[in-house]
Scaffold this motif. Structure first.
Motif, PDB file in Angstrom:
ATOM      1  N   ILE A 179      -7.633   0.503   3.854  1.00 16.32           N
ATOM      2  CA  ILE A 179      -7.937  -0.384   2.730  1.00 16.32           C
ATOM      3  C   ILE A 179      -6.912  -0.172   1.622  1.00 16.32           C
ATOM      4  O   ILE A 179      -6.322   0.897   1.479  1.00 16.32           O
ATOM      5  CB  ILE A 179      -9.365  -0.155   2.178  1.00 16.32           C
ATOM      6  N   ALA A 180      -6.707  -1.229   0.856  1.00 18.36           N
ATOM      7  CA  ALA A 180      -5.797  -1.165  -0.294  1.00 18.36           C
ATOM      8  C   ALA A 180      -6.433  -0.342  -1.406  1.00 18.36           C
ATOM      9  O   ALA A 180      -7.656  -0.315  -1.555  1.00 18.36           O
ATOM     10  CB  ALA A 180      -5.484  -2.571  -0.792  1.00 18.36           C
ATOM     11  N   HIS A 181      -5.606   0.325  -2.180  1.00 20.98           N
ATOM     12  CA  HIS A 181      -6.069   1.053  -3.368  1.00 20.98           C
ATOM     13  C   HIS A 181      -6.703   0.048  -4.336  1.00 20.98           C
ATOM     14  O   HIS A 181      -6.156  -1.038  -4.560  1.00 20.98           O
ATOM     15  CB  HIS A 181      -4.899   1.703  -4.102  1.00 20.98           C
ATOM     16  N   GLY A 182      -7.798   0.447  -4.958  1.00 23.30           N
ATOM     17  CA  GLY A 182      -8.381  -0.402  -5.998  1.00 23.30           C
ATOM     18  C   GLY A 182      -7.404  -0.645  -7.129  1.00 23.30           C
ATOM     19  O   GLY A 182      -7.291  -1.754  -7.654  1.00 23.30           O
ATOM     20  N   THR A 183      -6.662   0.405  -7.495  1.00 21.48           N
ATOM     21  CA  THR A 183      -5.691   0.255  -8.580  1.00 21.48           C
ATOM     22  C   THR A 183      -4.545  -0.689  -8.207  1.00 21.48           C
ATOM     23  O   THR A 183      -3.968  -1.340  -9.075  1.00 21.48           O
ATOM     24  CB  THR A 183      -5.139   1.621  -9.020  1.00 21.48           C
ATOM     25  N   LEU A 184      -4.243  -0.777  -6.922  1.00 21.77           N
ATOM     26  CA  LEU A 184      -3.239  -1.743  -6.467  1.00 21.77           C
ATOM     27  C   LEU A 184      -3.747  -3.163  -6.690  1.00 21.77           C
ATOM     28  O   LEU A 184      -3.018  -4.026  -7.192  1.00 21.77           O
ATOM     29  CB  LEU A 184      -2.906  -1.521  -4.988  1.00 21.77           C
ATOM     30  N   ILE A 185      -5.003  -3.404  -6.345  1.00 22.45           N
ATOM     31  CA  ILE A 185      -5.567  -4.749  -6.487  1.00 22.45           C
ATOM     32  C   ILE A 185      -5.704  -5.112  -7.966  1.00 22.45           C
ATOM     33  O   ILE A 185      -5.468  -6.256  -8.355  1.00 22.45           O
ATOM     34  CB  ILE A 185      -6.896  -4.871  -5.722  1.00 22.45           C
TER      35      ILE A 185
ATOM     36  N   VAL B  55      -4.173  -8.593 -12.000  1.00 22.79           N
ATOM     37  CA  VAL B  55      -3.839  -8.820 -13.411  1.00 22.79           C
ATOM     38  C   VAL B  55      -2.403  -9.316 -13.529  1.00 22.79           C
ATOM     39  O   VAL B  55      -2.108 -10.206 -14.328  1.00 22.79           O
ATOM     40  CB  VAL B  55      -4.081  -7.545 -14.243  1.00 22.79           C
ATOM     41  N   GLY B  56      -1.518  -8.764 -12.705  1.00 24.81           N
ATOM     42  CA  GLY B  56      -0.129  -9.214 -12.721  1.00 24.81           C
ATOM     43  C   GLY B  56       0.014 -10.692 -12.401  1.00 24.81           C
ATOM     44  O   GLY B  56       0.882 -11.375 -12.957  1.00 24.81           O
ATOM     45  N   MET B  57      -0.850 -11.195 -11.527  1.00 27.33           N
ATOM     46  CA  MET B  57      -0.799 -12.621 -11.185  1.00 27.33           C
ATOM     47  C   MET B  57      -1.122 -13.498 -12.390  1.00 27.33           C
ATOM     48  O   MET B  57      -0.678 -14.638 -12.461  1.00 27.33           O
ATOM     49  CB  MET B  57      -1.743 -12.918 -10.018  1.00 27.33           C
ATOM     50  N   THR B  58      -1.872 -12.967 -13.356  1.00 27.39           N
ATOM     51  CA  THR B  58      -2.207 -13.752 -14.554  1.00 27.39           C
ATOM     52  C   THR B  58      -1.098 -13.725 -15.588  1.00 27.39           C
ATOM     53  O   THR B  58      -1.155 -14.446 -16.578  1.00 27.39           O
ATOM     54  CB  THR B  58      -3.509 -13.247 -15.219  1.00 27.39           C
ATOM     55  N   ALA B  59      -0.082 -12.906 -15.382  1.00 27.59           N
ATOM     56  CA  ALA B  59       0.954 -12.706 -16.392  1.00 27.59           C
ATOM     57  C   ALA B  59       2.003 -13.809 -16.413  1.00 27.59           C
ATOM     58  O   ALA B  59       2.949 -13.723 -17.190  1.00 27.59           O
ATOM     59  CB  ALA B  59       1.626 -11.347 -16.193  1.00 27.59           C
ATOM     60  N   ASP B  60       1.835 -14.858 -15.613  1.00 34.10           N
ATOM     61  CA  ASP B  60       2.811 -15.944 -15.682  1.00 34.10           C
ATOM     62  C   ASP B  60       2.648 -16.734 -16.984  1.00 34.10           C
ATOM     63  O   ASP B  60       3.505 -17.502 -17.365  1.00 34.10           O
ATOM     64  CB  ASP B  60       2.722 -16.863 -14.463  1.00 34.10           C
TER      65      ASP B  60
ATOM     66  N   ILE C 153       0.829  -1.202   0.000  1.00 40.59           N
ATOM     67  CA  ILE C 153       0.000   0.000   0.000  1.00 40.59           C
ATOM     68  C   ILE C 153       0.870   1.261   0.000  1.00 40.59           C
ATOM     69  O   ILE C 153       0.623   2.199  -0.764  1.00 40.59           O
ATOM     70  CB  ILE C 153      -0.980  -0.026   1.184  1.00 40.59           C
ATOM     71  N   VAL C 154       1.899   1.273   0.836  1.00 35.97           N
ATOM     72  CA  VAL C 154       2.772   2.447   0.921  1.00 35.97           C
ATOM     73  C   VAL C 154       3.518   2.655  -0.400  1.00 35.97           C
ATOM     74  O   VAL C 154       3.602   3.788  -0.903  1.00 35.97           O
ATOM     75  CB  VAL C 154       3.753   2.310   2.108  1.00 35.97           C
TER      76      VAL C 154
END
Length: 151
Positions: free
Chosen positions: A58-64, A69-74, A29-30
């Motif tokens: 709460i976490a930024h929506g853009t962070l999530i 999406v990054g998790m799908t990049a494998d 978050i930071v």
């Protein structure tokens, strides 16, 4: 990371991929706040958050979005290009310490409007859930993918 060439014809509606969990940390978050300049109190001010309905940062929506999406990049596919995102919805907040998982499902396929003999368009619904199985984010990732023999 896998590199696999998959052409438009190699996909099927209903095909799904799932990805292992990732715990969201305070550092996430930071760092995201520093990268984006979004220091909104919902993300940065623990005392203020205690006075709100969600009760904590709460976490930024853009962070999530970025992590999900990054998790799908494998699955790197040199035949595909990201065309954008539609119907982004922040369904529930994500808190520090939550673990998210991702499921990506092909939900639509069509010929590319301008180059139907060469390219296809694929929509993949990306669903991010927390450790309780609750959906926290949903979006449609749009791809343009080469067709076989079009090169």
């Amino acid at each position: 990371m896998r590199v696999q060439s998959r052409y438009f014809e190699d996909f099927r509606v209903g095909e799904a991929r799932t990805f292992l969990g990732r715990t969201i940390t305070e550092s996430d978050i930071v760092m995201h706040a520093g990268q984006t300049g979004d220091f909104f109190p919902h993300h940065m001010d623990a005392e203020w958050c205690r006075t709100q309905s969600f009760g904590r940062r709460i976490a930024h929506g853009t962070l999530i979005i970025s992590i999900g999406v990054g998790m799908t990049a494998d699955d790197v596919n040199p035949e595909a290009t990201s065309y954008g995102y539609d119907r982004i919805r922040f369904v529930r907040p994500v808190f520090i310490g939550d673990t998210i998982t991702v499921r990506a499902e092909v939900t639509a396929m069509s010929d590319h409007a301008k180059r139907p003999g060469e390219l296809g368009r694929l929509d993949e619904t990306v669903t991010v859930t927390n450790q309780h199985g609750e959906v926290v984010l949903s979006l449609v990732h749009l791809y343009v993918i080469n067709k076989k023999g079009a090169a």
